[in-house]
Design a protein around this motif. Structure first.
Motif, short mmCIF file in Angstrom:
data_model
loop_
_atom_site.label_atom_id
_atom_site.label_comp_id
_atom_site.label_asym_id
_atom_site.label_seq_id
_atom_site.Cartn_x
_atom_site.Cartn_y
_atom_site.Cartn_z
N ARG A 186 -5.10 6.18 0.67
CA ARG A 186 -5.10 5.40 1.97
C ARG A 186 -3.89 5.71 2.55
NH1 ARG A 186 -5.91 -0.40 -1.00
NH2 ARG A 186 -3.74 -0.16 -0.83
N HIS A 187 -2.74 6.38 2.12
CA HIS A 187 -1.70 6.95 2.84
C HIS A 187 -1.86 8.32 3.61
CE1 HIS A 187 1.85 4.12 2.65
NE2 HIS A 187 1.15 3.84 1.59
N GLU A 188 -2.60 9.11 2.63
CA GLU A 188 -3.25 10.35 3.59
C GLU A 188 -4.23 10.10 4.54
OE1 GLU A 188 -4.51 14.36 1.31
OE2 GLU A 188 -5.75 12.58 0.63
N ILE A 189 -4.84 9.01 4.48
CA ILE A 189 -6.01 8.78 5.57
C ILE A 189 -5.13 8.36 6.67
CG2 ILE A 189 -7.79 7.43 6.37
CD1 ILE A 189 -8.77 7.55 3.57
N ALA A 190 -4.16 7.38 6.50
CA ALA A 190 -3.22 6.99 7.55
C ALA A 190 -2.42 8.21 8.11
CB ALA A 190 -2.29 5.86 7.08
N GLY A 191 -2.09 8.94 7.37
CA GLY A 191 -1.20 10.19 8.04
C GLY A 191 -2.15 10.97 8.83
N THR A 192 -3.45 11.15 8.51
CA THR A 192 -4.32 12.09 9.42
C THR A 192 -4.49 11.31 10.53
OG1 THR A 192 -5.57 12.75 7.48
CG2 THR A 192 -6.90 12.85 9.43
N ASN A 193 -4.67 9.89 10.57
CA ASN A 193 -4.96 9.13 11.65
C ASN A 193 -3.69 8.59 12.44
OD1 ASN A 193 -7.60 9.17 10.88
ND2 ASN A 193 -7.72 7.35 9.73
N HIS A 194 -2.73 9.13 11.99
CA HIS A 194 -1.43 8.92 12.77
C HIS A 194 -1.08 7.55 12.86
CE1 HIS A 194 -1.00 13.19 13.80
NE2 HIS A 194 -2.20 13.15 14.11
N ASP A 195 -1.58 6.66 11.64
CA ASP A 195 -1.31 5.04 11.63
C ASP A 195 -0.22 5.00 11.13
OD1 ASP A 195 -1.77 2.63 11.25
OD2 ASP A 195 -3.55 2.50 10.26
N LEU A 196 0.94 4.86 12.01
CA LEU A 196 2.33 4.68 11.66
C LEU A 196 2.30 3.11 11.23
CD1 LEU A 196 5.27 5.74 11.28
CD2 LEU A 196 5.46 4.98 13.55
N LYS A 197 1.63 2.29 11.70
CA LYS A 197 2.15 0.91 11.57
C LYS A 197 1.50 0.78 9.95
CE LYS A 197 0.25 -3.72 12.94
NZ LYS A 197 -0.69 -4.31 11.97
N PHE A 198 0.24 1.10 9.54
CA PHE A 198 -0.11 1.11 7.86
C PHE A 198 0.91 1.77 7.09
CE2 PHE A 198 -1.81 3.06 4.17
CZ PHE A 198 -2.50 1.84 3.87
N ILE A 199 1.55 2.80 7.26
CA ILE A 199 2.44 3.78 6.74
C ILE A 199 3.62 2.87 6.60
CG2 ILE A 199 3.78 5.58 6.44
CD1 ILE A 199 1.52 7.07 7.81
N LEU A 200 4.26 1.99 7.60
CA LEU A 200 5.37 1.51 7.38
C LEU A 200 5.21 0.27 6.77
CD1 LEU A 200 7.06 2.09 10.97
CD2 LEU A 200 7.58 3.15 8.56
N GLU A 201 4.14 -0.42 6.97
CA GLU A 201 3.69 -1.77 6.24
C GLU A 201 3.61 -1.58 4.90
OE1 GLU A 201 0.54 -3.38 8.40
OE2 GLU A 201 2.10 -4.01 10.03
N ASN A 202 3.28 -0.33 4.30
CA ASN A 202 2.81 -0.21 2.92
C ASN A 202 3.57 0.99 1.86
OD1 ASN A 202 0.06 -1.82 2.64
ND2 ASN A 202 -0.04 -0.67 4.69
N VAL A 203 4.29 1.50 2.75
CA VAL A 203 4.85 2.57 2.06
C VAL A 203 5.89 2.03 0.69
CG1 VAL A 203 7.44 2.50 3.53
CG2 VAL A 203 6.51 4.70 2.26
N ASN A 204 6.50 0.92 0.68
CA ASN A 204 7.18 0.24 -0.39
C ASN A 204 6.17 0.10 -1.66
OD1 ASN A 204 9.67 0.21 0.84
ND2 ASN A 204 9.32 -1.84 1.61
N SER A 205 4.95 -0.36 -1.18
CA SER A 205 4.13 -0.53 -2.31
C SER A 205 3.76 0.82 -3.00
CB SER A 205 2.87 -1.08 -1.69
OG SER A 205 1.65 -1.12 -2.68
N LEU A 206 3.61 1.85 -2.24
CA LEU A 206 3.27 3.23 -2.63
C LEU A 206 4.49 3.76 -3.59
CD1 LEU A 206 1.53 5.83 -2.94
CD2 LEU A 206 2.68 6.46 -0.86
N LEU A 207 5.74 3.52 -3.09
CA LEU A 207 7.00 3.90 -3.68
C LEU A 207 7.03 3.33 -5.02
CD1 LEU A 207 9.33 4.68 -0.61
CD2 LEU A 207 8.02 6.40 -2.31
N ASN A 208 6.81 2.09 -4.99
CA ASN A 208 7.03 1.12 -6.23
C ASN A 208 6.00 1.38 -7.12
OD1 ASN A 208 9.26 -0.36 -5.25
ND2 ASN A 208 7.86 -1.97 -4.40
N THR A 209 4.79 1.96 -6.75
CA THR A 209 3.68 2.18 -7.96
C THR A 209 4.04 3.43 -8.43
OG1 THR A 209 2.08 1.04 -6.48
CG2 THR A 209 1.18 2.55 -8.30
N TYR A 210 4.75 4.41 -7.56
CA TYR A 210 4.92 5.74 -7.98
C TYR A 210 6.05 5.57 -9.05
CZ TYR A 210 7.16 10.47 -8.01
OH TYR A 210 7.89 11.60 -8.41
#
Length: 70
Positions: free
Chosen positions: A46-70
């Motif tokens: 989902r983050h990869e798709i957001a990056g492709t679409n330049h969806d900064l809003k999605f990335i900023l709102e969800n980066v903590n979830s990705l990092l915590n899962t990692y």
């Protein structure tokens, strides 16, 4: 430099940062697939798709979830 030029510069820098994150997220997605972590794979995808679409809003709102899962 005018305010509008400052904002344009900031936006270009942010999009460049997304490009750098896109590469890292792609690698994370690949590793998640290799180790069989479906949740991390889906979040990375989902983050990869957001990056492709330049969806900064999605990335900023969800980066903590990705990092915590990692």
């Amino acid at each position: 430099m005018s305010v509008s030029n400052d904002l344009k510069y900031d936006a270009q820098r942010d999009l460049s940062d997304i490009g750098a994150q896109f590469i890292e997220v792609h690698a994370l997605k690949t590793v998640a697939a290799l180790i069989g972590d479906a949740n991390l794979f889906q979040l990375s995808k989902r983050h990869e798709i957001a990056g492709t679409n330049h969806d900064l809003k999605f990335i900023l709102e969800n980066v903590n979830s990705l990092l915590n899962t990692y």
